[in-house]
Write a protein that holds these residues in place. Structure first.
Motif, mmCIF file in Angstrom:
data_model
loop_
_atom_site.group_PDB
_atom_site.id
_atom_site.type_symbol
_atom_site.label_atom_id
_atom_site.label_comp_id
_atom_site.label_asym_id
_atom_site.label_seq_id
_atom_site.Cartn_x
_atom_site.Cartn_y
_atom_site.Cartn_z
ATOM 1 N N TYR A 126 1.831 9.300 41.661
ATOM 2 C CA TYR A 126 2.008 9.037 40.238
ATOM 3 C C TYR A 126 1.819 7.550 39.945
ATOM 4 O O TYR A 126 1.083 7.178 39.032
ATOM 5 C CB TYR A 126 3.399 9.510 39.807
ATOM 6 N N TRP A 127 2.474 6.691 40.724
ATOM 7 C CA TRP A 127 2.356 5.253 40.500
ATOM 8 C C TRP A 127 0.957 4.758 40.824
ATOM 9 O O TRP A 127 0.464 3.832 40.189
ATOM 10 C CB TRP A 127 3.412 4.492 41.295
ATOM 11 N N HIS A 180 -1.807 6.480 40.396
ATOM 12 C CA HIS A 180 -2.637 6.863 39.247
ATOM 13 C C HIS A 180 -2.403 5.935 38.060
ATOM 14 O O HIS A 180 -3.355 5.546 37.378
ATOM 15 C CB HIS A 180 -2.379 8.308 38.847
ATOM 16 N N LEU A 181 -1.151 5.582 37.826
ATOM 17 C CA LEU A 181 -0.865 4.650 36.733
ATOM 18 C C LEU A 181 -1.487 3.279 36.991
ATOM 19 O O LEU A 181 -2.002 2.640 36.070
ATOM 20 C CB LEU A 181 0.642 4.498 36.532
ATOM 21 N N PHE A 222 -4.223 1.493 34.601
ATOM 22 C CA PHE A 222 -3.970 0.147 34.063
ATOM 23 C C PHE A 222 -5.090 -0.813 34.452
ATOM 24 O O PHE A 222 -5.589 -1.574 33.612
ATOM 25 C CB PHE A 222 -2.607 -0.371 34.561
#
Length: 132
Positions: A10-11, A13-14, A18
């Motif tokens: 998840y992180w 992908h974020l 960004f």
């Protein structure tokens, strides 16, 4: 253990999203700055190359997720729309539109090159595993 892996993905992908947004904006800002400094429209079309490299890198970093390349376009969109409002020496909006379309074309070419390189890598990995 599974939850930790999901959270890490998840992180990741974020972070990819960004970086794609910020990089797209910075490249469009660079293109806008070159335009503002008086570089001719035809030289502006060379800005396609950084967009090719950026979209190739994002495509490879995201392991083939095409949707992440769209965030580059979203990052470049605000200044891309602003650039299309300018006119060239013939009082036409054709060259600014072509510059922004070249950015989009560069993003698509970069994603396609990433797709081709991943397919080649998978095929060579299959050949190695079959030959053993």
């Amino acid at each position: 253990m599974k939850e930790k892996s999901k959270l890490r993905n998840y992180w990741k992908h974020l972070l990819i999203i960004f970086c794609a947004l910020v990089s797209g904006f910075l490249l469009s800002f660079l293109g806008f700055g070159l335009l503002w400094s008086g570089i001719s429209w035809y030289i502006q079309l060379i800005m396609v190359l950084p967009f090719v490299l950026l979209s190739y890198a994002v495509y490879r970093w995201s392991k083939g997720a095409m949707g992440f390349c769209a965030f580059i376009a979203l990052g470049a969109a605000p200044l891309g729309v602003l650039i299309t409002r300018f006119s060239d020496t013939n009082d036409s909006h054709l060259m600014p539109v072509l510059v922004v379309l070249s950015w989009i074309l560069g993003m698509l070419v970069g994603c396609y090159l990433g797709y081709l390189s991943q397919n080649t890598q998978m095929k060579s990995a299959k050949r190695v595993s079959v030959s053993r």
